[in-house]
Design a protein around this motif. Structure first.
Motif, mmCIF file in Angstrom:
data_model
loop_
_atom_site.group_PDB
_atom_site.id
_atom_site.type_symbol
_atom_site.label_atom_id
_atom_site.label_comp_id
_atom_site.label_asym_id
_atom_site.label_seq_id
_atom_site.Cartn_x
_atom_site.Cartn_y
_atom_site.Cartn_z
ATOM 1 N N LEU A 7 33.692 69.937 26.271
ATOM 2 C CA LEU A 7 32.924 69.142 27.230
ATOM 3 C C LEU A 7 32.463 67.823 26.623
ATOM 4 C CD1 LEU A 7 30.718 71.929 28.873
ATOM 5 C CD2 LEU A 7 32.716 70.796 29.862
ATOM 6 N N ARG A 8 32.048 67.874 25.371
ATOM 7 C CA ARG A 8 31.587 66.667 24.700
ATOM 8 C C ARG A 8 32.735 65.651 24.566
ATOM 9 N NH1 ARG A 8 29.397 69.222 21.052
ATOM 10 N NH2 ARG A 8 27.345 69.418 22.032
ATOM 11 N N THR A 9 33.907 66.144 24.217
ATOM 12 C CA THR A 9 35.064 65.263 24.110
ATOM 13 C C THR A 9 35.442 64.687 25.469
ATOM 14 O OG1 THR A 9 35.917 66.533 22.231
ATOM 15 C CG2 THR A 9 37.476 65.127 23.393
ATOM 16 N N PHE A 10 35.430 65.551 26.492
ATOM 17 C CA PHE A 10 35.761 65.096 27.833
ATOM 18 C C PHE A 10 34.806 63.989 28.292
ATOM 19 C CE2 PHE A 10 34.719 65.557 32.381
ATOM 20 C CZ PHE A 10 35.928 65.134 32.924
ATOM 21 N N PHE A 68 28.893 68.593 35.736
ATOM 22 C CA PHE A 68 28.605 69.897 35.136
ATOM 23 C C PHE A 68 28.468 69.787 33.625
ATOM 24 C CE2 PHE A 68 30.968 71.577 38.977
ATOM 25 C CZ PHE A 68 29.830 72.083 39.598
ATOM 26 N N ALA A 69 29.314 68.968 33.004
ATOM 27 C CA ALA A 69 29.301 68.839 31.546
ATOM 28 C C ALA A 69 27.974 68.287 31.053
ATOM 29 C CB ALA A 69 30.445 67.932 31.095
ATOM 30 N N ARG A 70 27.456 67.284 31.740
ATOM 31 C CA ARG A 70 26.169 66.708 31.322
ATOM 32 C C ARG A 70 25.043 67.739 31.446
ATOM 33 N NH1 ARG A 70 28.747 62.072 33.582
ATOM 34 N NH2 ARG A 70 28.964 60.452 31.961
ATOM 35 N N THR A 71 25.066 68.510 32.525
ATOM 36 C CA THR A 71 24.041 69.541 32.712
ATOM 37 C C THR A 71 24.148 70.621 31.642
ATOM 38 O OG1 THR A 71 24.030 69.172 35.096
ATOM 39 C CG2 THR A 71 23.132 71.261 34.315
ATOM 40 N N ILE A 72 25.367 71.055 31.364
ATOM 41 C CA ILE A 72 25.587 72.123 30.378
ATOM 42 C C ILE A 72 25.184 71.659 28.985
ATOM 43 C CG2 ILE A 72 27.370 73.486 29.207
ATOM 44 C CD1 ILE A 72 28.841 73.538 31.960
ATOM 45 N N LEU A 73 25.581 70.440 28.613
ATOM 46 C CA LEU A 73 25.256 69.945 27.275
ATOM 47 C C LEU A 73 23.761 69.691 27.122
ATOM 48 C CD1 LEU A 73 28.255 67.530 26.626
ATOM 49 C CD2 LEU A 73 27.865 69.798 25.633
#
Length: 284
Positions: A7-10, A68-73
């Motif tokens: 997710l961080r890479t994406f 979603f990635a920002r929320t998860i991270l």
């Protein structure tokens, strides 16, 4: 499950619109970036990024994944702060003099709670005298109060000059009693003020008795008298009037931290270090 590394890479690709720039931002190779994106697309079973020789863009599914990635991270970062931070637990009963509480102290306390979320911080705001009595009675663990210089057995955070404060347009006619706005007795600043006036042979009268600093400030702003403040805590719309009315010098005051010897030491030492480590200034 969506791997936070992927997710961080994406997100780096989504933000930079470039696999090369994403690799430089993350300190990894471009092939690794491409591999991470492919693995995330396989896990999501959706195409997330469309690219050609000129352009890198997110698909509709990619836009959704970015949210979603920002929320998860963010959740991962919060959990990491919580579990990697101090293991201190329990309750810390902290008291602060009300004029010190209108400084940047609330910001310091907020930062302390973020760093030590498992400590239940209970704040009491009052005058210095009552706080000192509550500490001695075992009802508080740490207090931040004003004391006469050279009298404390606690930790001095700062020493400040006491000065007379009034409105720019405040007028006191020669020979008139000094119109004094003061805390209700017993009060350290009230006693210092009255002692200084009597030692100088100046007459005075109380025009406002109040228990809170906001009451003092409101009365001074209303123009019904003058008050005494630590120099660093003078509100921006009020001015020093010591010289204008030939008022007596008042000396200094210590801002000190005092602790309950029976209370757990680790939380007390942590909050003491937080207060000592950050500048304590008046809130504009």
């Amino acid at each position: 499950m969506l791997d936070p590394v992927l997710l961080r890479t994406f997100l780096a690709v989504a933000d930079t619109r470039s696999f090369t720039k994403a690799a430089a931002r993350l300190g990894i190779s471009q092939p690794t970036v491409s591999q991470h994106v492919r693995r995330l697309e396989l896990a999501a079973k959706r195409q997330l990024i469309a690219r050609d020789t000129r352009d890198v863009r997110l698909t509709d599914n990619g836009d959704a994944m970015a949210g979603f990635a920002r929320t998860i991270l963010a959740a991962h970062a919060e959990a990491d702060r919580y579990f990697s931070g101090s293991a201190m637990r329990g309750r810390l009963r902290f008291g602060a003099a009300d004029d010190l509480a209108i400084t940047t102290l609330p910001r310091i306390l907020r930062h302390f709670r973020q760093q030590h979320p498992q400590i239940n911080l209970e704040l009491t705001v009052d005058q210095s005298g009552p706080l000192h009595r509550r500490l001695k009675g075992g009802h508080l663990d740490l207090i931040f109060i004003k004391e006469n210089p050279g009298t404390t057995d606690g930790t001095i955070v700062a020493t400040d000059d006491l000065v007379w404060v009034g409105q720019e347009k405040t007028v006191i006619e020669p020979g008139d009693p000094i119109p004094l706005i003061a805390y209700q007795s017993p009060s350290l600043s009230r006693q210092i003020t009255i002692d200084a006036l009597e030692a100088a042979g100046r007459t005075w009268r109380i025009t406002c008795n109040t228990r809170e600093v906001n009451g003092v400030i409101a009365a001074v702003r209303a123009g019904i008298g003058v008050a005494v403040f630590p120099r660093s805590l003078i509100p921006s719309d009020l001015v020093k009037v010591t010289n204008r009315f030939a008022l007596p010098e008042l000396g200094q005051v210590d801002f000190t931290l005092l602790s309950n010897p029976a209370a757990p030491r680790e939380p007390i030492e942590a909050l003491t270090a937080a207060i000592l480590g950050r500048a304590l200034t008046r809130i504009p």
